[in-house]
Motif scaffolding. Structure first.
Motif, PDB file in Angstrom:
ATOM      1  N   ARG A   1       8.554 -10.154   6.093  1.00 40.43           N
ATOM      2  CA  ARG A   1       8.307  -8.611   4.925  1.00 40.43           C
ATOM      3  C   ARG A   1       6.705  -8.981   3.531  1.00 40.43           C
ATOM      4  O   ARG A   1       5.981  -7.857   3.890  1.00 40.43           O
ATOM      5  CB  ARG A   1       8.774  -7.720   4.257  1.00 40.43           C
ATOM      6  N   LEU A   2       6.307  -9.865   3.374  1.00 35.63           N
ATOM      7  CA  LEU A   2       5.924 -10.752   2.002  1.00 35.63           C
ATOM      8  C   LEU A   2       4.404 -10.760   2.821  1.00 35.63           C
ATOM      9  O   LEU A   2       3.203 -10.127   3.432  1.00 35.63           O
ATOM     10  CB  LEU A   2       5.704 -11.550   1.847  1.00 35.63           C
ATOM     11  N   LYS A   3       4.365 -11.783   4.879  1.00 34.20           N
ATOM     12  CA  LYS A   3       3.268 -11.174   5.721  1.00 34.20           C
ATOM     13  C   LYS A   3       2.693 -10.156   5.715  1.00 34.20           C
ATOM     14  O   LYS A   3       1.952  -9.814   5.865  1.00 34.20           O
ATOM     15  CB  LYS A   3       3.733 -12.550   6.406  1.00 34.20           C
TER      16      LYS A   3
ATOM     17  N   SER B   1       0.827  -8.904   2.933  1.00 37.60           N
ATOM     18  CA  SER B   1      -0.423  -8.858   2.479  1.00 37.60           C
ATOM     19  C   SER B   1      -1.473  -8.673   3.996  1.00 37.60           C
ATOM     20  O   SER B   1      -2.121  -8.719   3.027  1.00 37.60           O
ATOM     21  CB  SER B   1       0.084 -10.719   2.694  1.00 37.60           C
ATOM     22  N   SER B   2      -0.674  -8.550   4.725  1.00 36.30           N
ATOM     23  CA  SER B   2      -1.887  -8.323   6.089  1.00 36.30           C
ATOM     24  C   SER B   2      -2.112  -6.588   5.292  1.00 36.30           C
ATOM     25  O   SER B   2      -2.957  -6.186   5.715  1.00 36.30           O
ATOM     26  CB  SER B   2      -0.692  -8.306   7.162  1.00 36.30           C
ATOM     27  N   ASN B   3      -0.710  -5.718   4.846  1.00 35.66           N
ATOM     28  CA  ASN B   3      -0.545  -4.104   5.543  1.00 35.66           C
ATOM     29  C   ASN B   3      -2.106  -3.817   4.237  1.00 35.66           C
ATOM     30  O   ASN B   3      -2.936  -3.215   3.625  1.00 35.66           O
ATOM     31  CB  ASN B   3      -0.115  -3.491   4.985  1.00 35.66           C
ATOM     32  N   THR B   4      -2.272  -4.596   3.033  1.00 36.86           N
ATOM     33  CA  THR B   4      -2.757  -4.870   1.752  1.00 36.86           C
ATOM     34  C   THR B   4      -4.302  -5.171   1.277  1.00 36.86           C
ATOM     35  O   THR B   4      -4.095  -5.327   0.314  1.00 36.86           O
ATOM     36  CB  THR B   4      -1.679  -4.481  -0.079  1.00 36.86           C
ATOM     37  N   ALA B   5      -4.068  -6.189   2.745  1.00 33.63           N
ATOM     38  CA  ALA B   5      -5.769  -7.140   2.347  1.00 33.63           C
ATOM     39  C   ALA B   5      -6.745  -6.131   2.236  1.00 33.63           C
ATOM     40  O   ALA B   5      -7.712  -6.725   1.140  1.00 33.63           O
ATOM     41  CB  ALA B   5      -5.952  -7.541   3.651  1.00 33.63           C
TER      42      ALA B   5
ATOM     43  N   ASP C   1       8.818   2.204   5.169  1.00 40.66           N
ATOM     44  CA  ASP C   1       8.160   1.130   5.987  1.00 40.66           C
ATOM     45  C   ASP C   1       6.935   1.685   5.480  1.00 40.66           C
ATOM     46  O   ASP C   1       6.767   0.977   4.197  1.00 40.66           O
ATOM     47  CB  ASP C   1       8.803   2.548   7.373  1.00 40.66           C
ATOM     48  N   GLU C   2       6.366   1.178   6.492  1.00 37.18           N
ATOM     49  CA  GLU C   2       4.426  -0.162   6.390  1.00 37.18           C
ATOM     50  C   GLU C   2       4.181   1.291   5.177  1.00 37.18           C
ATOM     51  O   GLU C   2       3.591   0.673   4.443  1.00 37.18           O
ATOM     52  CB  GLU C   2       4.140  -0.081   7.412  1.00 37.18           C
ATOM     53  N   LYS C   3       4.342   3.150   4.749  1.00 34.44           N
ATOM     54  CA  LYS C   3       3.708   3.779   4.731  1.00 34.44           C
ATOM     55  C   LYS C   3       3.703   3.285   3.081  1.00 34.44           C
ATOM     56  O   LYS C   3       2.783   3.610   2.775  1.00 34.44           O
ATOM     57  CB  LYS C   3       4.039   4.989   5.341  1.00 34.44           C
ATOM     58  N   THR C   4       4.465   2.665   2.352  1.00 29.53           N
ATOM     59  CA  THR C   4       4.956   2.290   0.879  1.00 29.53           C
ATOM     60  C   THR C   4       3.481   1.374   0.653  1.00 29.53           C
ATOM     61  O   THR C   4       3.592   1.542  -0.372  1.00 29.53           O
ATOM     62  CB  THR C   4       6.438   1.956   0.919  1.00 29.53           C
ATOM     63  N   ASP C   5       3.420   0.420   1.560  1.00 32.25           N
ATOM     64  CA  ASP C   5       1.957  -0.195   1.460  1.00 32.25           C
ATOM     65  C   ASP C   5       0.416   0.514   1.043  1.00 32.25           C
ATOM     66  O   ASP C   5      -0.772  -0.410   0.354  1.00 32.25           O
ATOM     67  CB  ASP C   5       2.171  -1.486   2.516  1.00 32.25           C
ATOM     68  N   ALA C   6       0.299   1.735   0.753  1.00 30.72           N
ATOM     69  CA  ALA C   6      -0.033   3.240   0.632  1.00 30.72           C
ATOM     70  C   ALA C   6      -1.022   3.002  -0.260  1.00 30.72           C
ATOM     71  O   ALA C   6      -1.706   3.275  -1.100  1.00 30.72           O
ATOM     72  CB  ALA C   6      -0.204   3.611   1.512  1.00 30.72           C
ATOM     73  N   LEU C   7       0.018   2.031  -1.513  1.00 34.05           N
ATOM     74  CA  LEU C   7      -0.505   2.174  -2.696  1.00 34.05           C
ATOM     75  C   LEU C   7       0.479   0.839  -3.605  1.00 34.05           C
ATOM     76  O   LEU C   7       1.850   0.732  -3.648  1.00 34.05           O
ATOM     77  CB  LEU C   7       0.209   3.014  -3.877  1.00 34.05           C
ATOM     78  N   LEU C   8      -0.230  -0.384  -4.157  1.00 35.72           N
ATOM     79  CA  LEU C   8       0.307  -1.797  -4.587  1.00 35.72           C
ATOM     80  C   LEU C   8       0.132  -1.442  -6.785  1.00 35.72           C
ATOM     81  O   LEU C   8      -1.244  -0.377  -7.051  1.00 35.72           O
ATOM     82  CB  LEU C   8      -1.219  -2.393  -4.303  1.00 35.72           C
TER      83      LEU C   8
END
Length: 463
Positions: free
Chosen positions: A10-12, A15-19, A48-55
């Motif tokens: 999941r971390l990988k 990291s890819s989603n938020t590069a 799901d990966e939608k939450t990577d829309a914000l850091l």
């Protein structure tokens, strides 16, 4: 797959989603200082990966702690989901409690409407949280991409907003707005960074390559929290302020401010918006100061609104406000009379009355009628001074000459005699020393001595 392998996987993916967002953060902050928080919300099985829309997280910029939230349009177009709203509210609340500035890098098309009516609740909560936070700490928004819908409303709520080249700021979809107006789509021209700054929406413009520098410079003027105020810096040269400034009497606007402050310290705000007034931050022997400077024109509602914004920031950040007044009063037109001009001028009086961080007016040219009472009144400022060649009077020279010296206007040569009457009114009735004798200014001096008197009064009014 065991828990360790699952976490690594999941971390990988995270990291890819938020590069892209991570690279942007790295361009702003001190090397390797960013620490992401609340990423567990992203890594949970329930998300799901939608939450990577914000850091979100903490970092340092120039050694100074800040809280960050960066929207990531490469995932779900940066759409605001409930989980993203939770993360954003958590970091804003944390910034307020830890008393550090909060920076939001906006890049979103708005809400994730697939969540239905819940998106309205999410944004309503975010706006409320932002309003509470900005009472405690500085709030800065960087519009780095699409800043559409409620993201644009957040940008408008910020104390300072930076529009980055290539961004679009719009409450409604640009394509819908332009289609409604029957125009072809040119989002960059109508809603882009330059248009947002010159239109009075965003505070500062930055190129993509220089946004980190612009942010660092503006951060140097804002306090960590509003209980401390902006700190002085050990900058400037005392000898510079004691030297006479030859030729300064011809300068106005931005040029005049630059002549009066520490070298390279001036940052202009709202450049191109209401251009008859220039506003910005600068330092005078290390003291942070909010400057406004007029160019001698009569003012419109936008000019007054621009000054009001600066007064509000100065009050919020605990900075002295210096108004370099050269104003012929209010523009004369039916449109101005039907506008909100009166309310803007009245609002400026309220803003000045509620500012306790030091207020000074230096009349560098004209202060005619409302140009004095609204912009340079001895009752509104802690200190009012004027150049010895300033004109301070109820009427313009032309109008005053006709009213006060009508007996000198000859019918045989009306134009010439009117010019002579206007000159007489300006020299006698508008004389700065005459105005000072009436209590309209406390000190009259030659323009070349401005630096010395500015510094001495700043050190007093600031206390």
């Amino acid at each position: 797959m065991n828990k360790t392998e699952l976490l690594r996987s999941r971390l990988k993916q995270h990291s890819s989603n938020t590069a892209d967002a991570a690279a942007f953060i790295a361009s702003l902050v001190d090397e390797k200082s960013f620490v992401e928080i609340n990423d567990c919300l992203t890594l949970s099985e329930a998300c799901d990966e939608k939450t990577d829309a914000l850091l979100t997280g903490y970092a340092s910029i120039g050694g100074r702690a800040v809280a960050l939230a960066v929207q990531n349009s490469s995932v779900n177009y940066g759409g605001m989901t409930k989980v993203a709203a939770d993360k954003l509210c958590k970091i804003m609340e944390s910034a307020a409690s830890r008393e550090v500035p909060f920076i939001l890098a906006a890049d979103s098309f708005g809400a994730d409407v697939s969540e239905g009516a819940l998106v309205l609740k999410n944004f309503a909560r975010i706006l409320r949280c932002a309003e509470e936070m900005k009472k405690e700490v500085p709030f800065i928004v960087i519009a780095r991409g699409n800043c559409v819908g409620n993201a644009a409303l957040l940008e408008a709520m910020a104390h300072i907003s930076i529009a980055v080249s290539g961004c679009v700021i719009s409450l409604n979809s640009p394509s819908v707005v332009l289609a409604t107006e029957g125009k072809s789509l040119d989002a960059e021209k109508d809603f882009g960074a330059r248009a947002s700054v010159s239109g009075g929406r965003a505070t500062l413009y930055a190129e993509k390559e220089t946004v980190g520098e612009v942010l660092a410079k503006i951060l140097s003027f804002v306090p960590e929290c509003f209980c401390t105020g902006t700190a002085d810096e050990d900058t400037g040269d005392v000898a510079f302020y004691n030297r006479k400034a030859r030729g300064i009497g011809e300068k106005r606007g931005k040029e005049l401010i630059i002549e009066l402050c520490d070298e390279g310290s001036f940052v202009e705000l709202h450049e191109g918006f209401a251009p008859h007034i220039v506003t910005g931050f600068a330092r005078v022997l290390g003291i942070p100061v909010a400057f406004a400077s007029g160019d001698g024109s009569a003012v419109c509602p936008l000019c007054v609104n621009k000054v009001r914004r600066l007064v509000s920031l100065a009050s919020t950040f605990g900075m002295p406000f210096v108004n370099l007044v050269d104003c012929e009063g209010v523009m004369i037109s039916g449109e101005i009379e039907r506008s909100a001009m009166g309310r803007e001028l009245a609002g400026l009086q309220s803003d000045l009355a509620g500012t306790y961080s030091g207020k000074m007016a230096i009349i560098t040219g004209k202060a005619i009628g409302t140009g004095y009472t609204a912009m340079a009144s001895a009752y509104a400022y802690d200190s009012v001074m004027a150049w010895n060649d300033a004109q301070i009077s109820p009427l313009t020279a032309n109008a005053g000459g006709i009213v006060m010296y009508s007996d000198r206007i000859k019918s045989k040569d009306v134009l010439k005699s009117r010019e002579e009457a206007a000159k007489l009114y300006a020299e006698v009735d508008g004389d700065a020393l005459t105005a000072a004798a009436c209590g309209l200014a406390e000190k009259i001096f030659a323009p070349e001595d401005t630096r010395r008197y500015l510094l001495s009064r700043l050190q007093i009014v600031r206390k």
